[in-house]
Design a protein around this motif. Sequence first.
Motif, short mmCIF file in Angstrom:
data_model
loop_
_atom_site.label_atom_id
_atom_site.label_comp_id
_atom_site.label_asym_id
_atom_site.label_seq_id
_atom_site.Cartn_x
_atom_site.Cartn_y
_atom_site.Cartn_z
N ASP A 170 -7.89 -6.73 16.18
CA ASP A 170 -8.78 -5.67 15.71
C ASP A 170 -8.01 -4.38 15.44
N VAL A 171 -6.96 -4.10 16.22
CA VAL A 171 -6.12 -2.91 15.98
C VAL A 171 -5.38 -3.05 14.66
N VAL A 172 -4.86 -4.23 14.41
CA VAL A 172 -4.16 -4.50 13.14
C VAL A 172 -5.12 -4.34 11.97
N ALA A 173 -6.30 -4.93 12.08
CA ALA A 173 -7.27 -4.88 10.98
C ALA A 173 -7.75 -3.47 10.71
N ARG A 174 -8.05 -2.70 11.76
CA ARG A 174 -8.54 -1.34 11.56
C ARG A 174 -7.46 -0.43 10.97
N THR A 175 -6.20 -0.67 11.37
CA THR A 175 -5.09 0.11 10.81
C THR A 175 -4.92 -0.20 9.33
N ALA A 176 -4.99 -1.47 8.97
CA ALA A 176 -4.88 -1.86 7.56
C ALA A 176 -5.99 -1.21 6.73
N GLU A 177 -7.18 -1.14 7.29
CA GLU A 177 -8.31 -0.52 6.58
C GLU A 177 -8.06 0.96 6.32
N ARG A 178 -7.47 1.65 7.29
CA ARG A 178 -7.19 3.09 7.11
C ARG A 178 -6.14 3.32 6.03
N TYR A 179 -5.09 2.50 6.01
CA TYR A 179 -4.08 2.61 4.96
C TYR A 179 -4.72 2.39 3.59
N ALA A 180 -5.53 1.36 3.48
CA ALA A 180 -6.15 1.02 2.19
C ALA A 180 -7.14 2.10 1.76
N GLU A 181 -7.89 2.66 2.71
CA GLU A 181 -8.88 3.69 2.36
C GLU A 181 -8.20 4.93 1.78
N LEU A 182 -7.08 5.33 2.36
CA LEU A 182 -6.38 6.51 1.85
C LEU A 182 -5.93 6.29 0.40
N LEU A 183 -5.35 5.14 0.11
CA LEU A 183 -4.90 4.86 -1.25
C LEU A 183 -6.09 4.86 -2.21
N ASP A 184 -7.17 4.23 -1.80
CA ASP A 184 -8.37 4.17 -2.67
C ASP A 184 -8.91 5.57 -2.96
N ARG A 185 -8.98 6.41 -1.94
CA ARG A 185 -9.56 7.74 -2.13
C ARG A 185 -8.69 8.64 -3.01
N LEU A 186 -7.38 8.54 -2.83
CA LEU A 186 -6.51 9.40 -3.61
C LEU A 186 -6.41 8.96 -5.07
N THR A 187 -6.38 7.67 -5.30
CA THR A 187 -6.10 7.16 -6.66
C THR A 187 -7.34 6.80 -7.43
N ALA A 188 -8.52 6.93 -6.84
CA ALA A 188 -9.77 6.57 -7.53
C ALA A 188 -9.99 7.47 -8.74
N LEU A 236 0.83 -1.21 0.00
CA LEU A 236 0.00 0.00 0.00
C LEU A 236 0.87 1.26 0.00
N LEU A 237 1.90 1.28 0.85
CA LEU A 237 2.76 2.46 0.91
C LEU A 237 3.57 2.64 -0.38
N THR A 238 4.02 1.54 -0.95
CA THR A 238 4.77 1.62 -2.20
C THR A 238 3.89 2.14 -3.33
N ALA A 239 2.67 1.64 -3.41
CA ALA A 239 1.74 2.11 -4.45
C ALA A 239 1.46 3.60 -4.28
N LEU A 240 1.32 4.06 -3.04
CA LEU A 240 1.05 5.47 -2.81
C LEU A 240 2.26 6.33 -3.16
N SER A 241 3.45 5.89 -2.78
CA SER A 241 4.67 6.63 -3.14
C SER A 241 4.82 6.72 -4.65
N ARG A 242 4.64 5.60 -5.33
CA ARG A 242 4.76 5.62 -6.79
C ARG A 242 3.76 6.61 -7.41
N TRP A 243 2.54 6.58 -6.92
CA TRP A 243 1.50 7.47 -7.45
C TRP A 243 1.89 8.93 -7.27
N TRP A 244 2.38 9.27 -6.09
CA TRP A 244 2.77 10.65 -5.83
C TRP A 244 4.01 11.05 -6.63
N PHE A 245 5.00 10.16 -6.71
CA PHE A 245 6.18 10.47 -7.53
C PHE A 245 5.77 10.80 -8.96
N ASP A 246 4.82 10.02 -9.49
CA ASP A 246 4.35 10.27 -10.86
C ASP A 246 3.64 11.62 -10.97
#
Length: 291
Positions: free
Chosen positions: A273-291, A57-67
Amino acid sequence: MSTPLDLPGWRHLYSGKVRDLYTPADPDDQRLLVVASDRVSAFDFALEPGIPKKGALLTALSRWWFDRLAEGPDPIPNHLVAGEIPAEVADRAMLAMKLEMLPIECVVRGYLTGSGWAEYQAEGTVCGIPLPAGLQNGDRLPEPLFTPAYKAPKGEHDENITFERTAEIVGTERAAQLRDVSLAVYRRAAAIAEEHGLILADTKFEFGVDADGVLRLADEVLTSDSSRYWDAEAWRSGSTPAERMASFDKQIVRDWLAAHWDKQGTPPLLPDDVVARTAERYAELLDRLTA
C-alpha cells in the motif's frame, strides 16, 4: 541494486541510487544516456521494492520542465541533445551532452519547512541566513533563499555551505551565476506551478559547463525527487502541518520507514500500500502540471 541493462551501442558507465549512466560504444560520440530507474531511496538507503513507473514519470516531468524553461525571452540552456534513445528505455531516458559538472547542489527554498524549519526554531536562521521572528512551519519566506550544498564524493553526505564557500569552490563569478540562475528558475517554475494549483516549496538544481563555457541545467529538474510540491488549496485551508504540506513525492515512504525502522541494518521491505500510494502521488503531480 539492479543489474545494468545490456543496451546495444551503449556501455554502462555508472549507477547511482536512482539513475544509471551509459556512454556510447563509439569513443567519438560525446553524448550520455541518462536512464531513470524505478528504484527509491530514503535516509541514504536504497529500498525494495521500487515504485512502478517512477523512472518514466520522473523523466517525463524533467523533459516537460526542460522544454518550458528553454522557452521565452530568457531561455535556460540545458543538457539535452537530439538522437535516438534505445527502445528498451525510451520512456525513462534522456540523451545528454557531456558536461563538466559543478560540485554544487543549488538549493532554493521558497517556504519554511523540513530542516529549515528545525534550524529556524533553534536559531532563527535557515542555513545561517537570519529570518524575521514569528514565522510558522510551512510559511512562505519573504524572498526565496539560495542555500547551496557541496556535493560530497560517493558514499559521503552532502554538506550545506555558505555562498562565500561556494565562491571559493567554483569562483566568484560562477557562484554568482549559479545563485542568480537558480533563483530565476525557481521563480519561473513557482509561477507555473501556481497556475496549476500547486506550490513549489523548495527544489534543487545541478549545473554543468559545456565545452564552450556555457552553464547548462543538467541531471533532472523540478521532479518529485528533487523538489517539494504542495497542493495550494490544502496549504491555505489545512488545519495541521501534515494536511497543509502533504507533498507529491516519497514522503509516504519516509514516514513509513521512520515509524518502522531504526536505521540499523537492512531496511525492511516496503508494504504494497505504501508503494501504491507513492506511485499515485508521483503520477498525480505529472498529470496536474502537464494537463
